[in-house]
Write a protein that holds these residues in place. Structure first.
Motif, short mmCIF file in Angstrom:
data_model
loop_
_atom_site.label_atom_id
_atom_site.label_comp_id
_atom_site.label_asym_id
_atom_site.label_seq_id
_atom_site.Cartn_x
_atom_site.Cartn_y
_atom_site.Cartn_z
N LYS A 92 -10.24 1.89 19.33
CA LYS A 92 -11.57 1.29 19.48
C LYS A 92 -11.60 0.28 20.63
CE LYS A 92 -15.17 0.45 16.19
NZ LYS A 92 -15.49 0.28 14.79
N VAL A 145 0.87 -1.18 0.00
CA VAL A 145 0.00 0.00 0.00
C VAL A 145 0.91 1.23 0.00
CG1 VAL A 145 -1.68 1.33 1.34
CG2 VAL A 145 -1.83 -1.16 1.29
N THR A 205 -7.97 -1.86 -3.41
CA THR A 205 -7.93 -0.52 -2.81
C THR A 205 -9.30 -0.17 -2.23
OG1 THR A 205 -6.25 0.15 -4.42
CG2 THR A 205 -7.37 1.91 -3.24
N GLN A 235 -4.91 1.30 10.20
CA GLN A 235 -6.05 0.50 10.67
C GLN A 235 -5.77 -0.08 12.06
OE1 GLN A 235 -6.55 -2.26 7.41
NE2 GLN A 235 -7.86 -0.85 6.24
N LYS A 248 -12.86 -1.18 4.56
CA LYS A 248 -12.48 -1.70 5.88
C LYS A 248 -12.18 -0.54 6.84
CE LYS A 248 -9.38 -4.70 8.42
NZ LYS A 248 -8.12 -5.42 8.48
N THR A 249 -11.39 0.44 6.34
CA THR A 249 -11.07 1.60 7.17
C THR A 249 -12.36 2.34 7.55
OG1 THR A 249 -8.92 1.86 6.11
CG2 THR A 249 -9.76 3.76 7.28
N ALA A 250 -13.25 2.51 6.57
CA ALA A 250 -14.51 3.21 6.84
C ALA A 250 -15.31 2.50 7.93
CB ALA A 250 -15.33 3.30 5.56
N LYS A 251 -15.27 1.17 7.89
CA LYS A 251 -15.99 0.38 8.89
C LYS A 251 -15.40 0.61 10.29
CE LYS A 251 -17.58 -4.30 9.73
NZ LYS A 251 -17.20 -5.70 9.61
N ILE A 252 -14.06 0.61 10.37
CA ILE A 252 -13.43 0.81 11.69
C ILE A 252 -13.66 2.23 12.19
CG2 ILE A 252 -11.31 0.55 13.06
CD1 ILE A 252 -10.10 -1.04 10.74
N THR A 253 -13.64 3.21 11.27
CA THR A 253 -13.73 4.62 11.72
C THR A 253 -15.16 5.04 12.06
OG1 THR A 253 -13.81 5.29 9.40
CG2 THR A 253 -11.70 5.52 10.51
N LYS A 254 -16.13 4.20 11.70
CA LYS A 254 -17.52 4.58 11.96
C LYS A 254 -17.71 4.92 13.45
CE LYS A 254 -22.23 3.07 10.96
NZ LYS A 254 -22.81 3.27 12.28
N ASP A 255 -18.17 6.13 13.71
CA ASP A 255 -18.41 6.63 15.08
C ASP A 255 -17.16 6.72 15.94
OD1 ASP A 255 -21.15 6.73 14.49
OD2 ASP A 255 -21.42 4.62 15.08
N LEU A 256 -15.98 6.61 15.32
CA LEU A 256 -14.75 6.66 16.12
C LEU A 256 -14.35 8.11 16.43
CD1 LEU A 256 -12.88 4.64 17.43
CD2 LEU A 256 -11.43 4.68 15.41
N GLN A 278 -10.16 8.03 3.54
CA GLN A 278 -9.89 6.67 4.04
C GLN A 278 -8.46 6.22 3.71
OE1 GLN A 278 -11.99 5.92 6.02
NE2 GLN A 278 -13.97 6.64 5.33
N VAL A 279 -7.65 6.14 4.73
CA VAL A 279 -6.27 5.67 4.58
C VAL A 279 -6.28 4.15 4.70
CG1 VAL A 279 -3.98 5.69 5.63
CG2 VAL A 279 -5.27 7.82 5.42
N THR A 280 -5.57 3.47 3.81
CA THR A 280 -5.72 2.01 3.72
C THR A 280 -4.57 1.20 4.33
OG1 THR A 280 -4.68 2.05 1.56
CG2 THR A 280 -7.08 2.17 1.59
N THR A 281 -3.56 1.89 4.91
CA THR A 281 -2.44 1.11 5.45
C THR A 281 -2.88 0.31 6.68
OG1 THR A 281 -1.74 2.97 6.81
CG2 THR A 281 -0.67 2.72 4.67
N LYS A 291 -10.02 -2.16 0.91
CA LYS A 291 -9.30 -1.66 2.10
C LYS A 291 -9.92 -0.35 2.60
CE LYS A 291 -4.75 -3.82 1.47
NZ LYS A 291 -4.72 -4.74 2.61
N LYS A 292 -10.36 0.50 1.66
CA LYS A 292 -11.02 1.76 2.06
C LYS A 292 -12.31 1.47 2.82
CE LYS A 292 -8.94 4.99 -1.08
NZ LYS A 292 -9.00 6.05 -2.04
N LYS A 335 -12.34 4.32 23.27
CA LYS A 335 -12.09 5.76 23.24
C LYS A 335 -12.59 6.33 21.92
CE LYS A 335 -9.61 7.01 26.86
NZ LYS A 335 -10.13 8.02 27.77
N GLN A 336 -12.82 7.64 21.92
CA GLN A 336 -13.16 8.33 20.68
C GLN A 336 -12.12 9.38 20.37
OE1 GLN A 336 -17.39 9.48 21.31
NE2 GLN A 336 -17.67 8.53 19.30
N ILE A 337 -12.01 9.72 19.10
CA ILE A 337 -10.99 10.65 18.64
C ILE A 337 -11.57 12.06 18.55
CG2 ILE A 337 -9.40 11.18 16.74
CD1 ILE A 337 -9.73 8.14 15.92
N SER A 340 -2.50 5.59 -0.50
CA SER A 340 -3.51 4.58 -0.13
C SER A 340 -3.87 3.61 -1.25
CB SER A 340 -4.80 5.22 0.43
OG SER A 340 -4.59 5.57 1.78
N LEU A 355 -6.38 2.64 14.64
CA LEU A 355 -7.83 2.83 14.86
C LEU A 355 -8.40 1.71 15.71
CD1 LEU A 355 -8.96 3.85 11.24
CD2 LEU A 355 -8.49 5.37 13.16
#
Lengths: 72, 308
Positions: free
Chosen positions: B155, A6, A56, B148, A62-70, B141-144, A59-60, B159-161, A39, B151
């Protein structure tokens, strides 16, 4: 042998890429397909480097899923 | 009193006089730079009044030698802050430094932007240490895996950012920390999302810039922020893409710290950046040449020590 990386960033003459084990690899920009971005997922096979558009996107997502409400 | 006792008393008097003279000298100069390899650069407990003619708490700032990456640790009494976490490769070095500093938690963590050379060790830190608040810019969305993993670590701690809002102030001991960037929502280059933080402690100030490039520097100038700082953490490892002349003139630092790896592949720091700093009479410290750089301040003077 296929290597999947990546693009983490561009620095100087290189794209600094992350391998699947999180070790880093410098690839000269001149070896990369035109229009590559941070990316993007690349597949390296011999001296051939291609952008993996589907991977790509995957993976985007996946990131979106983890960042949801983060973020607050 | 025998002859030997008299001699010892005389030596003690002379030594005391020397120490008093030294303290007066230190007290008289507005900024003190002490470059030394004899003192331990990383003390295991918060520094009290060591070397300062004051009874107030000392601000400690460490620019850690994490190779070709950034990581700074700030401590003021019980308050601790981590700005960036070096590279994936330097994670163990960072964790060792944190341990050696005797730090058991972070009040504030700032990940300036999600490049590997700034967040590499962050999941490692978050997995090991509790923290109160974490600031990260909201980026595309960063894909590395590196990102991840950070993050996921956040999680897992439930915690929240917090998104950085320019102009907002965060408290850190008696220091005032103001977020000055990023000033836009969207950038082409992730570097420009870098959180820029100005810390003011009484009469002494620091500017931490992450990898903010000329575009972000110009936005900060256009916003009319007071960028003046005694110490500048030079943007993007001394790359020519940061430290424009207008920005440098506005910051007008006395000291600069460049976090950069020895013999890196990117030519950092660039000669043009070093020339600008030299022309502005800035004292430059570099982690590739000096190792970890520590700056102690009582709010009026700065003492600088380096590992090598």
């Amino acid at each position: 042998m296929k290597i999947k990386v990546v693009i983490d960033r561009f620095d100087g003459e290189y794209a600094v890429c992350e391998k699947e084990d999180r070790s880093m690899l410098n690839i000269p920009r001149s070896h990369l397909p035109v229009g590559v971005k941070e990316s993007d997922v690349l597949v390296i096979e011999g001296d051939k480097i291609q952008i993996e558009v589907k991977e790509t996107k995957c993976k985007k997502a996946k990131t979106a899923k983890i960042t949801k409400d983060l973020w607050k | 009193m025998n002859e030997r006792s008299r001699q010892i008393t005389s030596i003690i008097r002379k030594l005391s006089l020397f120490v008093v003279c030294l303290l007066i000298l230190v007290g008289c100069s507005s900024k003190t730079s002490v470059k030394t390899s004899t003192l331990p650069v990383i003390p295991s407990t918060a520094v009290s009044t060591t070397g300062f003619n004051t009874s107030s708490t000392v601000l400690e700032v460490y620019f850690l030698d994490v190779g070709q990456g950034d990581s700074e640790i700030l401590r003021y009494g019980d308050s601790t802050m981590l700005i960036d976490a070096g590279t994936n490769q330097s994670t163990n070095t960072l964790l060792t430094d944190i341990k050696n500093l005797g730090i058991t938690k972070f009040n504030v963590i700032i990940a300036t932007h999600p490049h590997e050379d700034h967040i590499g060790g962050l999941d490692g830190v978050i997995n090991l240490y509790p923290f109160d608040e974490i600031f990260m810019p909201k980026t595309p969305q960063v894909t590395t895996k590196t990102f991840q993993d950070v993050l996921t670590a956040i999680k897992n701690k439930s915690k929240q950012i917090t998104s950085p809002i320019p102009g907002s102030v965060l408290n850190f001991g008696d220091c005032q920390c103001t977020i000055l960037a990023p000033n836009s929502q969207n950038y082409d280059d992730l570097n420009n999302y870098s959180i820029v933080l100005k810390l003011v402690f009484k009469n002494v100030s620091f500017l931490f810039t992450g990898d903010a490039q000329v575009l972000s520097e110009n936005e900060m100038l256009a916003k009319g922020y007071n960028l003046k700082a005694d110490v500048l953490k030079v943007g993007h490892h001394g790359s020519e893409t940061s430290t424009s002349l207008n920005f440098l003139n506005a910051v007008a630092p006395k000291y600069a710290a460049i976090e950069v790896g020895a013999g890196n592949d990117y030519g950092h720091p660039k000669a043009t950046t070093l020339q600008k700093l030299a022309a502005a009479n800035v004292n430059v410290y570099r982690t590739d040449l000096n190792g970890t750089i520590r700056m102690f301040s009582d709010g009026s003077t700065i003492q600088i020590g380096t590992a090598k």
